[in-house]
Design a protein around this motif. Structure first.
Motif, PDB file in Angstrom:
ATOM      1  N   PRO A   8      -5.186 -14.067 -11.667  1.00  0.00           N
ATOM      2  CA  PRO A   8      -4.260 -12.818 -12.060  1.00  0.00           C
ATOM      3  C   PRO A   8      -4.618 -11.823 -11.052  1.00  0.00           C
ATOM      4  CG  PRO A   8      -5.616 -13.596 -14.546  1.00  0.00           C
ATOM      5  CD  PRO A   8      -6.369 -14.587 -12.590  1.00  0.00           C
ATOM      6  N   ALA A   9      -5.536 -11.936  -9.827  1.00  0.00           N
ATOM      7  CA  ALA A   9      -5.901 -10.987  -9.401  1.00  0.00           C
ATOM      8  C   ALA A   9      -4.625 -10.507  -8.138  1.00  0.00           C
ATOM      9  CB  ALA A   9      -7.693 -10.264  -8.882  1.00  0.00           C
ATOM     10  N   MET A  10      -4.607 -12.068  -8.033  1.00  0.00           N
ATOM     11  CA  MET A  10      -3.785 -12.416  -6.668  1.00  0.00           C
ATOM     12  C   MET A  10      -1.969 -12.176  -7.331  1.00  0.00           C
ATOM     13  SD  MET A  10      -2.075 -15.374  -4.545  1.00  0.00           S
ATOM     14  CE  MET A  10      -1.904 -16.204  -6.198  1.00  0.00           C
ATOM     15  N   LEU A  11      -1.621 -12.720  -8.428  1.00  0.00           N
ATOM     16  CA  LEU A  11      -0.237 -12.556  -8.621  1.00  0.00           C
ATOM     17  C   LEU A  11      -0.252 -11.137  -8.645  1.00  0.00           C
ATOM     18  CD1 LEU A  11      -0.074 -15.998 -11.437  1.00  0.00           C
ATOM     19  CD2 LEU A  11       1.200 -15.128  -8.969  1.00  0.00           C
ATOM     20  N   CYS A  12      -1.314 -10.735  -9.829  1.00  0.00           N
ATOM     21  CA  CYS A  12      -0.935  -8.144  -9.817  1.00  0.00           C
ATOM     22  C   CYS A  12      -0.490  -8.617  -8.096  1.00  0.00           C
ATOM     23  CB  CYS A  12      -2.493  -8.190  -9.790  1.00  0.00           C
ATOM     24  SG  CYS A  12      -2.172  -6.523  -9.938  1.00  0.00           S
ATOM     25  N   TRP A  13      -1.949  -8.812  -7.380  1.00  0.00           N
ATOM     26  CA  TRP A  13      -1.924  -8.075  -5.662  1.00  0.00           C
ATOM     27  C   TRP A  13      -0.229  -8.084  -5.409  1.00  0.00           C
ATOM     28  CZ3 TRP A  13      -0.987 -10.474  -0.626  1.00  0.00           C
ATOM     29  CH2 TRP A  13      -1.483  -9.391   0.499  1.00  0.00           C
ATOM     30  N   LEU A  14       0.507  -9.363  -5.137  1.00  0.00           N
ATOM     31  CA  LEU A  14       1.640  -9.492  -4.825  1.00  0.00           C
ATOM     32  C   LEU A  14       2.978  -9.119  -5.421  1.00  0.00           C
ATOM     33  CD1 LEU A  14       1.437 -13.693  -5.294  1.00  0.00           C
ATOM     34  CD2 LEU A  14       1.685 -11.941  -2.529  1.00  0.00           C
ATOM     35  N   GLN A  15       2.335  -8.491  -6.899  1.00  0.00           N
ATOM     36  CA  GLN A  15       3.403  -7.604  -7.319  1.00  0.00           C
ATOM     37  C   GLN A  15       3.409  -6.729  -6.714  1.00  0.00           C
ATOM     38  OE1 GLN A  15       1.932  -8.431 -11.023  1.00  0.00           O
ATOM     39  NE2 GLN A  15       3.686 -10.070 -11.818  1.00  0.00           N
ATOM     40  N   THR A  16       2.227  -5.737  -6.142  1.00  0.00           N
ATOM     41  CA  THR A  16       1.906  -4.523  -6.304  1.00  0.00           C
ATOM     42  C   THR A  16       2.715  -4.685  -4.916  1.00  0.00           C
ATOM     43  OG1 THR A  16      -0.516  -3.960  -7.152  1.00  0.00           O
ATOM     44  CG2 THR A  16       0.321  -2.803  -4.770  1.00  0.00           C
ATOM     45  N   GLN A  17       2.486  -5.802  -3.998  1.00  0.00           N
ATOM     46  CA  GLN A  17       3.233  -5.300  -2.628  1.00  0.00           C
ATOM     47  C   GLN A  17       4.835  -5.388  -2.884  1.00  0.00           C
ATOM     48  OE1 GLN A  17       1.284  -5.372  -0.214  1.00  0.00           O
ATOM     49  NE2 GLN A  17      -0.413  -5.664  -1.168  1.00  0.00           N
ATOM     50  N   LEU A  18       4.992  -5.869  -3.852  1.00  0.00           N
ATOM     51  CA  LEU A  18       6.640  -5.800  -3.650  1.00  0.00           C
ATOM     52  C   LEU A  18       7.020  -4.741  -4.665  1.00  0.00           C
ATOM     53  CD1 LEU A  18       9.401  -7.893  -3.770  1.00  0.00           C
ATOM     54  CD2 LEU A  18       9.066  -8.046  -6.258  1.00  0.00           C
ATOM     55  N   ARG A  19       6.063  -3.712  -5.256  1.00  0.00           N
ATOM     56  CA  ARG A  19       6.588  -2.520  -5.484  1.00  0.00           C
ATOM     57  C   ARG A  19       6.181  -1.755  -4.413  1.00  0.00           C
ATOM     58  NH1 ARG A  19       3.300  -4.118  -9.754  1.00  0.00           N
ATOM     59  NH2 ARG A  19       1.302  -2.862  -9.421  1.00  0.00           N
ATOM     60  N   VAL A  20       5.421  -2.131  -2.962  1.00  0.00           N
ATOM     61  CA  VAL A  20       5.442  -1.029  -2.112  1.00  0.00           C
ATOM     62  C   VAL A  20       6.403  -1.680  -1.367  1.00  0.00           C
ATOM     63  CG1 VAL A  20       3.800  -0.728   0.528  1.00  0.00           C
ATOM     64  CG2 VAL A  20       3.076  -0.887  -1.792  1.00  0.00           C
ATOM     65  N   ILE A  21       7.072  -3.255  -1.005  1.00  0.00           N
ATOM     66  CA  ILE A  21       7.776  -2.584  -0.338  1.00  0.00           C
ATOM     67  C   ILE A  21       9.462  -1.914  -1.091  1.00  0.00           C
ATOM     68  CG2 ILE A  21       9.889  -4.820   0.500  1.00  0.00           C
ATOM     69  CD1 ILE A  21       7.431  -6.600   0.039  1.00  0.00           C
ATOM     70  N   SER A  22       9.803  -2.131  -2.408  1.00  0.00           N
ATOM     71  CA  SER A  22      10.786  -1.023  -2.693  1.00  0.00           C
ATOM     72  C   SER A  22      10.683   0.379  -2.624  1.00  0.00           C
ATOM     73  CB  SER A  22      10.424  -1.746  -4.381  1.00  0.00           C
ATOM     74  OG  SER A  22      11.204  -2.682  -4.832  1.00  0.00           O
ATOM     75  N   ALA A  23       9.539   0.794  -2.610  1.00  0.00           N
ATOM     76  CA  ALA A  23       9.649   2.212  -2.121  1.00  0.00           C
ATOM     77  C   ALA A  23       9.634   2.558  -0.548  1.00  0.00           C
ATOM     78  CB  ALA A  23       7.597   2.449  -2.672  1.00  0.00           C
ATOM     79  N   TRP A  24       8.997   1.522   0.197  1.00  0.00           N
ATOM     80  CA  TRP A  24       9.346   1.521   1.555  1.00  0.00           C
ATOM     81  C   TRP A  24      11.217   1.251   1.838  1.00  0.00           C
ATOM     82  CZ3 TRP A  24       7.388  -1.848   6.030  1.00  0.00           C
ATOM     83  CH2 TRP A  24       8.046  -1.819   6.477  1.00  0.00           C
ATOM     84  N   GLN A  25      11.925   0.330   0.761  1.00  0.00           N
ATOM     85  CA  GLN A  25      13.369   0.071   0.841  1.00  0.00           C
ATOM     86  C   GLN A  25      13.877   1.903   0.799  1.00  0.00           C
ATOM     87  OE1 GLN A  25      13.702  -3.113  -1.642  1.00  0.00           O
ATOM     88  NE2 GLN A  25      15.278  -4.256   0.328  1.00  0.00           N
ATOM     89  N   ASP A  26      13.534   2.602  -0.229  1.00  0.00           N
ATOM     90  CA  ASP A  26      13.726   3.477  -1.080  1.00  0.00           C
ATOM     91  C   ASP A  26      13.380   4.703  -0.119  1.00  0.00           C
ATOM     92  OD1 ASP A  26      14.351   2.312  -3.301  1.00  0.00           O
ATOM     93  OD2 ASP A  26      13.043   2.890  -4.261  1.00  0.00           O
ATOM     94  N   GLU A  27      12.761   4.864   0.776  1.00  0.00           N
ATOM     95  CA  GLU A  27      12.993   5.923   1.776  1.00  0.00           C
ATOM     96  C   GLU A  27      12.922   5.691   3.275  1.00  0.00           C
ATOM     97  OE1 GLU A  27       9.405   6.854   5.210  1.00  0.00           O
ATOM     98  OE2 GLU A  27       8.677   5.394   3.427  1.00  0.00           O
ATOM     99  N   LEU A  28      13.298   4.089   3.611  1.00  0.00           N
ATOM    100  CA  LEU A  28      14.737   3.773   4.930  1.00  0.00           C
ATOM    101  C   LEU A  28      16.385   4.633   4.632  1.00  0.00           C
ATOM    102  CD1 LEU A  28      12.924   0.706   5.982  1.00  0.00           C
ATOM    103  CD2 LEU A  28      12.679   3.534   7.311  1.00  0.00           C
ATOM    104  N   ALA A  29      15.936   4.461   3.380  1.00  0.00           N
ATOM    105  CA  ALA A  29      17.848   4.453   2.307  1.00  0.00           C
ATOM    106  C   ALA A  29      17.668   6.274   3.031  1.00  0.00           C
ATOM    107  CB  ALA A  29      18.039   3.802   0.813  1.00  0.00           C
ATOM    108  N   SER A  30      17.074   6.590   2.389  1.00  0.00           N
ATOM    109  CA  SER A  30      16.856   8.133   2.875  1.00  0.00           C
ATOM    110  C   SER A  30      17.020   8.727   3.469  1.00  0.00           C
ATOM    111  CB  SER A  30      16.358   8.740   1.659  1.00  0.00           C
ATOM    112  OG  SER A  30      15.374   8.361   1.907  1.00  0.00           O
TER     113      SER A  30
END
Length: 63
Positions: A8-30
C-alpha cells in the motif's frame, strides 16, 4: 531491494507522484513562456503513470 506491487505504501507513493505531475502540468499551463515540448512530455508521463496505476489496481483490491 524490490517492493511488491501490493504494498500500500508503494501504491500511495505512485498516486502522490501522479498528483505532483498534475500540479506541475497546471503550473506550466498558467505560464505564457512554457516550453511546449516539456508540456507534451509531462502529459505523456502523466498518461503512462495513470495507465500503470489502473493496471496495478487489481493488486490493490486483492491486498
Amino acid at each position: 531491494m524490490c517492493v511488491p506491487v501490493d504494498d500500500p505504501a508503494m501504491l500511495c507513493w505512485l498516486q502522490t507522484q501522479l498528483r505532483v505531475i498534475s500540479a506541475w502540468q497546471d503550473e506550466l499551463a498558467s505560464r505564457p513562456d512554457a516550453d511546449l515540448r516539456q508540456v507534451e512530455q509531462l502529459a505523456r508521463h502523466h498518461d503512462w503513470l495513470t495507465e500503470e496505476l489502473t493496471r496495478l489496481s487489481p493488486y490493490r483490491q486483492a491486498a
